[in-house]
Design a protein around this motif. Structure first.
Motif, PDB file in Angstrom:
ATOM      1  N   MET A 211       1.133  12.314  11.412  1.00  0.00           N
ATOM      2  CA  MET A 211       2.266  11.544  10.517  1.00  0.00           C
ATOM      3  C   MET A 211       1.195  10.911   9.687  1.00  0.00           C
ATOM      4  N   THR A 212       0.620  10.921   8.070  1.00  0.00           N
ATOM      5  CA  THR A 212      -0.279  10.480   8.014  1.00  0.00           C
ATOM      6  C   THR A 212      -0.114   9.816   6.531  1.00  0.00           C
ATOM      7  N   GLU A 213      -0.783   9.124   5.849  1.00  0.00           N
ATOM      8  CA  GLU A 213      -0.232   8.988   4.055  1.00  0.00           C
ATOM      9  C   GLU A 213      -0.013  10.017   2.932  1.00  0.00           C
ATOM     10  N   GLY A 214       1.178   9.482   2.949  1.00  0.00           N
ATOM     11  CA  GLY A 214       1.877  10.340   1.352  1.00  0.00           C
ATOM     12  C   GLY A 214       0.961  10.434   0.684  1.00  0.00           C
ATOM     13  N   HIS A 215       1.308  11.532  -0.352  1.00  0.00           N
ATOM     14  CA  HIS A 215       0.533  11.152  -2.480  1.00  0.00           C
ATOM     15  C   HIS A 215       0.810  10.753  -2.350  1.00  0.00           C
ATOM     16  N   GLY A 216       0.285  10.202  -3.967  1.00  0.00           N
ATOM     17  CA  GLY A 216       1.024   8.664  -4.550  1.00  0.00           C
ATOM     18  C   GLY A 216       2.388   9.698  -5.622  1.00  0.00           C
ATOM     19  N   ARG A 217       3.364   8.942  -6.307  1.00  0.00           N
ATOM     20  CA  ARG A 217       4.233   9.135  -6.420  1.00  0.00           C
ATOM     21  C   ARG A 217       4.281   8.303  -7.617  1.00  0.00           C
ATOM     22  N   ASP A 218       4.975   8.661  -8.680  1.00  0.00           N
ATOM     23  CA  ASP A 218       4.824   7.790 -10.144  1.00  0.00           C
ATOM     24  C   ASP A 218       5.986   7.230 -10.135  1.00  0.00           C
ATOM     25  N   GLY A 219       5.375   5.374  -9.882  1.00  0.00           N
ATOM     26  CA  GLY A 219       6.612   4.260  -9.862  1.00  0.00           C
ATOM     27  C   GLY A 219       6.997   3.743  -8.193  1.00  0.00           C
ATOM     28  N   VAL A 220       6.064   4.460  -7.544  1.00  0.00           N
ATOM     29  CA  VAL A 220       6.522   3.870  -6.031  1.00  0.00           C
ATOM     30  C   VAL A 220       5.659   3.384  -5.857  1.00  0.00           C
ATOM     31  N   ASP A 221       5.250   2.596  -4.860  1.00  0.00           N
ATOM     32  CA  ASP A 221       4.098   1.280  -4.695  1.00  0.00           C
ATOM     33  C   ASP A 221       3.787   1.659  -3.187  1.00  0.00           C
ATOM     34  N   PRO A 222       2.596   2.410  -3.148  1.00  0.00           N
ATOM     35  CA  PRO A 222       2.108   2.943  -1.808  1.00  0.00           C
ATOM     36  C   PRO A 222       2.226   2.098  -0.925  1.00  0.00           C
ATOM     37  N   SER A 223       1.976  -0.119  -1.481  1.00  0.00           N
ATOM     38  CA  SER A 223       1.777  -0.435  -0.227  1.00  0.00           C
ATOM     39  C   SER A 223       3.582  -0.432   0.404  1.00  0.00           C
ATOM     40  N   TYR A 224       4.328  -0.512  -0.062  1.00  0.00           N
ATOM     41  CA  TYR A 224       6.096  -0.463   0.532  1.00  0.00           C
ATOM     42  C   TYR A 224       5.902   0.674   0.827  1.00  0.00           C
ATOM     43  N   VAL A 225       5.814   2.325   0.669  1.00  0.00           N
ATOM     44  CA  VAL A 225       5.540   3.204   1.488  1.00  0.00           C
ATOM     45  C   VAL A 225       4.503   2.720   2.489  1.00  0.00           C
ATOM     46  N   ALA A 226       3.819   2.201   3.001  1.00  0.00           N
ATOM     47  CA  ALA A 226       3.124   2.060   4.379  1.00  0.00           C
ATOM     48  C   ALA A 226       3.746   1.378   4.425  1.00  0.00           C
ATOM     49  N   THR A 227       4.200   0.742   4.224  1.00  0.00           N
ATOM     50  CA  THR A 227       5.427  -0.780   5.615  1.00  0.00           C
ATOM     51  C   THR A 227       6.276   0.023   5.601  1.00  0.00           C
ATOM     52  N   LEU A 228       6.882   0.711   4.773  1.00  0.00           N
ATOM     53  CA  LEU A 228       7.900   1.802   5.928  1.00  0.00           C
ATOM     54  C   LEU A 228       7.532   2.813   6.459  1.00  0.00           C
ATOM     55  N   LEU A 229       6.515   3.073   6.233  1.00  0.00           N
ATOM     56  CA  LEU A 229       6.081   4.551   7.313  1.00  0.00           C
ATOM     57  C   LEU A 229       5.298   3.858   8.234  1.00  0.00           C
ATOM     58  N   LYS A 230       5.132   1.948   8.747  1.00  0.00           N
ATOM     59  CA  LYS A 230       4.417   1.993   9.601  1.00  0.00           C
ATOM     60  C   LYS A 230       5.775   1.577  10.816  1.00  0.00           C
ATOM     61  N   ALA A 231       7.684   0.858  10.550  1.00  0.00           N
ATOM     62  CA  ALA A 231       8.318   0.988  10.552  1.00  0.00           C
ATOM     63  C   ALA A 231       8.729   2.074  11.191  1.00  0.00           C
ATOM     64  N   VAL A 232       8.202   3.528  10.700  1.00  0.00           N
ATOM     65  CA  VAL A 232       9.426   4.765  11.960  1.00  0.00           C
ATOM     66  C   VAL A 232       8.082   5.484  12.125  1.00  0.00           C
ATOM     67  N   HIS A 233       6.622   5.026  12.366  1.00  0.00           N
ATOM     68  CA  HIS A 233       6.185   5.100  13.778  1.00  0.00           C
ATOM     69  C   HIS A 233       5.838   4.913  14.617  1.00  0.00           C
ATOM     70  N   GLU A 234       6.963   3.148  14.839  1.00  0.00           N
ATOM     71  CA  GLU A 234       7.183   2.640  15.761  1.00  0.00           C
ATOM     72  C   GLU A 234       8.155   2.942  16.348  1.00  0.00           C
ATOM     73  N   ASP A 235       9.703   2.438  14.905  1.00  0.00           N
ATOM     74  CA  ASP A 235      10.604   2.212  15.664  1.00  0.00           C
ATOM     75  C   ASP A 235      11.618   4.117  15.655  1.00  0.00           C
ATOM     76  N   GLY A 236      10.833   4.992  15.060  1.00  0.00           N
ATOM     77  CA  GLY A 236      11.736   5.959  14.906  1.00  0.00           C
ATOM     78  C   GLY A 236      12.795   6.244  13.527  1.00  0.00           C
ATOM     79  N   TYR A 237      12.494   4.400  12.771  1.00  0.00           N
ATOM     80  CA  TYR A 237      14.095   5.111  11.595  1.00  0.00           C
ATOM     81  C   TYR A 237      13.516   3.542  11.383  1.00  0.00           C
ATOM     82  N   VAL A 238      14.061   3.591   9.285  1.00  0.00           N
ATOM     83  CA  VAL A 238      13.568   1.917   9.193  1.00  0.00           C
ATOM     84  C   VAL A 238      14.951   2.098   7.756  1.00  0.00           C
ATOM     85  N   ILE A 239      15.353   1.247   7.818  1.00  0.00           N
ATOM     86  CA  ILE A 239      16.235   0.856   6.924  1.00  0.00           C
ATOM     87  C   ILE A 239      15.445   0.718   5.529  1.00  0.00           C
ATOM     88  N   ILE A 240      16.021   0.897   4.610  1.00  0.00           N
ATOM     89  CA  ILE A 240      15.395   0.397   3.153  1.00  0.00           C
ATOM     90  C   ILE A 240      16.722   0.131   2.469  1.00  0.00           C
TER      91      ILE A 240
END
Length: 263
Positions: A1-30
């Motif tokens: 898994m790699t960091e995603g491309h930028g998307r309009d209106g989406v905070d990359p730091s928030y995406v990175a935080t969510l991805l960290k949880a997904v990497h570790e636990d396999g899921y994340v509640i948003i």
């Protein structure tokens, strides 16, 4: 898994935080992913179609589902192409990923917990491995432990081959979340719908995505008419399969199938 491309209106730091949880636990509640207006629109549009109970243990004999959702209503399109969801998928799947399945699901009172599974288990590749898909379960009603919130087994996306009958269900974690929230997880995570011990149904939707080279669970070329697909955004059209994995996968008459909606 790699960091995603930028998307309009989406905070990359928030995406990175969510991805960290997904990497570790396999899921994340948003939490609070869609507004009450979208929730209400999905609820209203779905109600006329939620009339038939399931036909087997997996569907649930006290669970009602809508298939071919886009042919019946466009109310779920905002969750299919939600920008934050697409940003997460950009980081997990290859470019050109597809919508594999879209359902609205109503778990009725008295339903037992669903058989344990992982969503890309039907692809014949041994574990452990990278996920071939990812999914969300969207809370249209509040998800509580009593009404059957989806049960997730943290870190099970990292397991090798396992007999699901030997999995200790007591160690699974209910995805408790308020209406408008969603749980995002990869296709290798062990999970199941929980048992509904209340006297009210629990309404949910699910969006599932797969790699662009994998076959979709729903055959959208047959399930969704071209006239209906033309009513969808360019993004949803591509996710349905009006797109190509260049140079050869998905073509029609040697060309990009999006021409079928443009001609």
């Amino acid at each position: 898994m790699t960091e995603g491309h930028g998307r309009d209106g989406v905070d990359p730091s928030y995406v990175a935080t969510l991805l960290k949880a997904v990497h570790e636990d396999g899921y994340v509640i948003i939490p609070d992913l869609i507004p009450p207006e979208t929730v209400a629109a999905i609820r209203e549009a779905s109600e006329p179609f939620l009339t038939f109970d399931g036909r087997n243990d997996f569907e649930g004999y006290r669970t009602r589902r809508i298939y071919s959702v886009i042919e019946k209503t466009l109310a779920c399109n905002p969750i299919v192409e939600h920008p934050l969801v697409l940003a997460l998928l950009d980081a997990i799947l290859q470019p050109g990923y597809l919508l594999s399945q879209l359902q609205v699901i109503n778990v009725m009172p008295g339903e037992v917990h669903q058989p344990l599974h992982h969503d890309d288990g039907f692809y014949p590749f041994p574990r452990p491995r990278k996920p071939i898909g990812a999914a969300l379960i969207w809370a249209i009603d509040d998800f509580t432990e009593d009404n059957g919130a989806t049960l997730m087994y943290p870190k099970s996306h990292l397991w090798g081959e396992v007999s699901l009958g030997d999995v200790d269900v007591s160690k699974m974690v209910p995805a408790v979340m308020p209406s408008g929230s969603a749980v995002f997880f990869v296709g290798t995570l062990i999970h199941c719908a929980g048992a509904n011990h209340t006297d009210k149904p629990r309404l949910a939707a699910t969006t599932q995505y797969c790699e662009p080279w994998a076959r979709q669970q729903e055959n959208y070329s047959l399930a969704i008419s071209r006239d209906r697909a033309r009513m969808c955004s360019d993004t949803v059209q591509r996710l349905l399969g009006y797109s190509m994995l260049f140079p050869f996968i998905g073509f029609v008459d040697g060309r990009d199938p999006i021409r079928l909606l443009r001609d």
